[in-house]
Design a protein around this motif. Structure first.
Motif, PDB file in Angstrom:
ATOM      1  N   ARG A 172       0.831  -1.203   0.000  1.00 55.43           N
ATOM      2  CA  ARG A 172       0.000   0.000   0.000  1.00 55.43           C
ATOM      3  C   ARG A 172       0.870   1.259   0.000  1.00 55.43           C
ATOM      4  NH1 ARG A 172      -5.162  -1.322   2.179  1.00 55.43           N
ATOM      5  NH2 ARG A 172      -5.638  -3.447   1.489  1.00 55.43           N
ATOM      6  N   ALA A 173       2.012   1.184   0.709  1.00 50.93           N
ATOM      7  CA  ALA A 173       2.883   2.358   0.813  1.00 50.93           C
ATOM      8  C   ALA A 173       3.427   2.769  -0.546  1.00 50.93           C
ATOM      9  CB  ALA A 173       4.024   2.074   1.778  1.00 50.93           C
ATOM     10  N   ALA A 174       3.578   1.809  -1.450  1.00 50.62           N
ATOM     11  CA  ALA A 174       4.129   2.103  -2.778  1.00 50.62           C
ATOM     12  C   ALA A 174       3.279   3.114  -3.529  1.00 50.62           C
ATOM     13  CB  ALA A 174       4.252   0.812  -3.576  1.00 50.62           C
ATOM     14  N   ARG A 175       2.018   3.252  -3.134  1.00 55.14           N
ATOM     15  CA  ARG A 175       1.137   4.211  -3.813  1.00 55.14           C
ATOM     16  C   ARG A 175       1.304   5.627  -3.257  1.00 55.14           C
ATOM     17  NH1 ARG A 175      -4.285   0.667  -2.680  1.00 55.14           N
ATOM     18  NH2 ARG A 175      -3.317  -1.380  -2.992  1.00 55.14           N
ATOM     19  N   GLN A 176       1.929   5.748  -2.077  1.00 56.99           N
ATOM     20  CA  GLN A 176       2.009   7.043  -1.417  1.00 56.99           C
ATOM     21  C   GLN A 176       3.442   7.549  -1.233  1.00 56.99           C
ATOM     22  OE1 GLN A 176      -0.605   8.952  -0.436  1.00 56.99           O
ATOM     23  NE2 GLN A 176      -2.018   7.498  -1.373  1.00 56.99           N
ATOM     24  N   LEU A 177       4.398   6.634  -1.064  1.00 62.35           N
ATOM     25  CA  LEU A 177       5.770   7.019  -0.738  1.00 62.35           C
ATOM     26  C   LEU A 177       6.701   6.679  -1.894  1.00 62.35           C
ATOM     27  CD1 LEU A 177       5.924   5.657   2.931  1.00 62.35           C
ATOM     28  CD2 LEU A 177       5.439   7.997   2.197  1.00 62.35           C
ATOM     29  N   PRO A 178       7.792   7.419  -2.054  1.00 64.22           N
ATOM     30  CA  PRO A 178       8.763   7.103  -3.111  1.00 64.22           C
ATOM     31  C   PRO A 178       9.446   5.769  -2.838  1.00 64.22           C
ATOM     32  CG  PRO A 178       9.598   8.829  -1.654  1.00 64.22           C
ATOM     33  CD  PRO A 178       8.159   8.631  -1.296  1.00 64.22           C
ATOM     34  N   ALA A 179       9.937   5.149  -3.886  1.00 62.94           N
ATOM     35  CA  ALA A 179      10.538   3.820  -3.751  1.00 62.94           C
ATOM     36  C   ALA A 179      11.766   3.837  -2.851  1.00 62.94           C
ATOM     37  CB  ALA A 179      10.903   3.281  -5.137  1.00 62.94           C
ATOM     38  N   ASP A 180      12.487   4.973  -2.799  1.00 61.29           N
ATOM     39  CA  ASP A 180      13.702   5.045  -1.980  1.00 61.29           C
ATOM     40  C   ASP A 180      13.440   5.618  -0.583  1.00 61.29           C
ATOM     41  OD1 ASP A 180      13.056   7.581  -2.742  1.00 61.29           O
ATOM     42  OD2 ASP A 180      15.057   8.126  -3.473  1.00 61.29           O
ATOM     43  N   HIS A 181      12.185   5.614  -0.167  1.00 62.29           N
ATOM     44  CA  HIS A 181      11.848   6.156   1.149  1.00 62.29           C
ATOM     45  C   HIS A 181      12.581   5.397   2.250  1.00 62.29           C
ATOM     46  CE1 HIS A 181       9.510   7.823   4.442  1.00 62.29           C
ATOM     47  NE2 HIS A 181       9.318   6.575   4.881  1.00 62.29           N
ATOM     48  N   GLN A 182      13.166   6.142   3.179  1.00 64.50           N
ATOM     49  CA  GLN A 182      13.918   5.541   4.270  1.00 64.50           C
ATOM     50  C   GLN A 182      13.254   5.874   5.605  1.00 64.50           C
ATOM     51  OE1 GLN A 182      16.623   3.540   3.886  1.00 64.50           O
ATOM     52  NE2 GLN A 182      16.329   3.728   1.654  1.00 64.50           N
ATOM     53  N   ASP A 238      14.951  -1.363  16.908  1.00 67.20           N
ATOM     54  CA  ASP A 238      14.666  -0.575  15.702  1.00 67.20           C
ATOM     55  C   ASP A 238      15.503  -1.058  14.529  1.00 67.20           C
ATOM     56  OD1 ASP A 238      12.858   0.928  17.080  1.00 67.20           O
ATOM     57  OD2 ASP A 238      14.184   2.649  17.382  1.00 67.20           O
ATOM     58  N   ARG A 239      16.778  -1.357  14.787  1.00 66.88           N
ATOM     59  CA  ARG A 239      17.680  -1.782  13.715  1.00 66.88           C
ATOM     60  C   ARG A 239      17.230  -3.111  13.110  1.00 66.88           C
ATOM     61  NH1 ARG A 239      21.646  -5.303  13.695  1.00 66.88           N
ATOM     62  NH2 ARG A 239      21.685  -5.437  15.979  1.00 66.88           N
ATOM     63  N   ILE A 240      16.920  -4.084  13.989  1.00 65.63           N
ATOM     64  CA  ILE A 240      16.476  -5.384  13.494  1.00 65.63           C
ATOM     65  C   ILE A 240      15.167  -5.232  12.720  1.00 65.63           C
ATOM     66  CG2 ILE A 240      15.615  -7.650  14.177  1.00 65.63           C
ATOM     67  CD1 ILE A 240      18.606  -7.408  14.381  1.00 65.63           C
ATOM     68  N   GLY A 241      14.258  -4.406  13.239  1.00 67.50           N
ATOM     69  CA  GLY A 241      12.989  -4.188  12.558  1.00 67.50           C
ATOM     70  C   GLY A 241      13.196  -3.601  11.175  1.00 67.50           C
ATOM     71  N   ALA A 242      14.106  -2.609  11.080  1.00 74.00           N
ATOM     72  CA  ALA A 242      14.375  -1.973   9.792  1.00 74.00           C
ATOM     73  C   ALA A 242      14.997  -2.966   8.813  1.00 74.00           C
ATOM     74  CB  ALA A 242      15.290  -0.767   9.996  1.00 74.00           C
ATOM     75  N   GLU A 243      15.912  -3.816   9.320  1.00 65.50           N
ATOM     76  CA  GLU A 243      16.544  -4.807   8.451  1.00 65.50           C
ATOM     77  C   GLU A 243      15.522  -5.831   7.953  1.00 65.50           C
ATOM     78  OE1 GLU A 243      19.717  -6.385  10.765  1.00 65.50           O
ATOM     79  OE2 GLU A 243      20.972  -4.580  10.572  1.00 65.50           O
TER      80      GLU A 243
END
Length: 327
Positions: free
Chosen positions: A266-276, A285-290
């Motif tokens: 769903r996010a692909a419709r609202q956020l840029p592909a390189d969103h960080q 937080d680090r493990i979740g992001a990975e």
């Protein structure tokens, strides 16, 4: 009924009485006598009587029924038997036994099908059985949507396990258990006098949805490939739901990998592909992001991350069992 003195006609209880094949109606209209077990209120018997035929109600069990048939045939009469909805296996065993003996009866006997099930006909049996259980079984009577929720979840996971193992017989069984949950919840819902719905309503809704969301099949919209089909589906769905957020409708109780997959889609419709995401401030937080990055990579490769992890974990479990056996 030339050449055949006895015709035993099998019919499906899942087909409306009277919707018989041409051969079945011919057998009944040509017969000098028609016999059937049970009372005159049988719907299939009423269908024959309503068409102007006379049906004799034969008392007793399979042995008495065969005796009536064989006596009529021995007298030179052409006789037809309307088998009941249980299939009357006792009578059919006697017929098979008589036809395998020597000497064979001095008259011909034919077993023919008067009606056939259409695909999905056994679902009618499921509804009937569920109705009876709800009326007569103390445990089934006590159940609610809430009390059954855990079973719905369990059966879903057991079905997934059957898919993972590739065991077709197990998958068939688990799909049946899952289907039972749909029938059970629908039966409970039908008892709500203010806001009830039946299994027919459930089936009707999904049929209408499938037709509505497949205009390339049921309408005039073109769809060149699976991606176009999915895009059409999402466009139609968005118009139907009129949601204020792209995240509406995602069940937050999904397993974490599946939830991440849905949110990223769903996010692909609202956020840029390189969103960080913001820089992690803890190991959590680090493990979740990975993990989220791995889910994003899996989406790019067309891989279901939940299934990928499940498969790899099963491989690990197999290795553990192998090592345990070797030890």
């Amino acid at each position: 009924m030339p050449g055949d003195a006895v015709k035993v006609v099998l019919t499906s209880p899942r087909v409306a009485p009277g919707l018989l094949t041409r051969a079945a109606w011919q057998a009944f209209t040509d017969a000098d006598e028609i016999g059937a077990a049970g009372g005159p209120m049988r719907p299939d018997v009423q269908a024959l009587v309503g068409s102007g035929l006379v049906v004799t109600q034969v008392e007793g069990g399979p042995a008495e029924h065969w005796a009536w048939l064989s006596a009529a045939a021995a007298d030179g009469r052409r006789v037809a038997w309307l088998v009941g909805e249980d299939g009357e296996p006792g009578l059919l065993r006697i017929v098979a036994d008589q036809l395998s003996r020597e000497p064979r009866p001095p008259y011909e006997v034919e077993i023919l099908h008067g009606s056939y099930d259409v695909p999905g006909a056994r679902l009618i049996d499921l509804v009937r059985v569920m109705d009876r259980l709800r009326r007569n079984c103390p445990w089934d009577q006590e159940q609610t949507h809430e009390s059954l929720a855990k079973y719905l979840l369990e059966e879903t996971y057991e079905t997934l396990e059957a898919i993972d193992t590739g065991d077709r017989a197990h998958l068939r069984e688990e799909l049946g258990d899952l289907l039972l949950q749909v029938a059970f919840h629908s039966r409970i819902a039908s008892e709500d006098l203010d806001d009830g719905f039946s299994v027919d309503d459930v089936a009707g809704d999904i049929v209408e949805k499938l037709i509505r969301r497949h205009p390339h099949v049921f309408g005039t919209v073109a769809a060149a490939d699976a991606a176009a089909v999915e895009a059409n589906w999402e466009t139609i769905k968005a118009a139907e739901k009129q949601r204020t957020s792209v995240l509406e409708g995602i069940p937050l109780a999904l397993p974490a990998l599946a939830l991440a997959d849905k949110v990223l889609a769903r996010a692909a419709r609202q956020l840029p592909a390189d969103h960080q995401l913001p820089p992690p401030v803890s190991d959590t937080d680090r493990i979740g992001a990975e993990l989220l990055a791995l889910v994003r990579e899996a989406r790019t490769l067309g891989i279901d991350p939940e299934q990928a992890l499940r498969t790899t974990t099963h491989h690990l479990a197999d290795e553990i069992r192998t090592n345990e056996s070797a030890g």
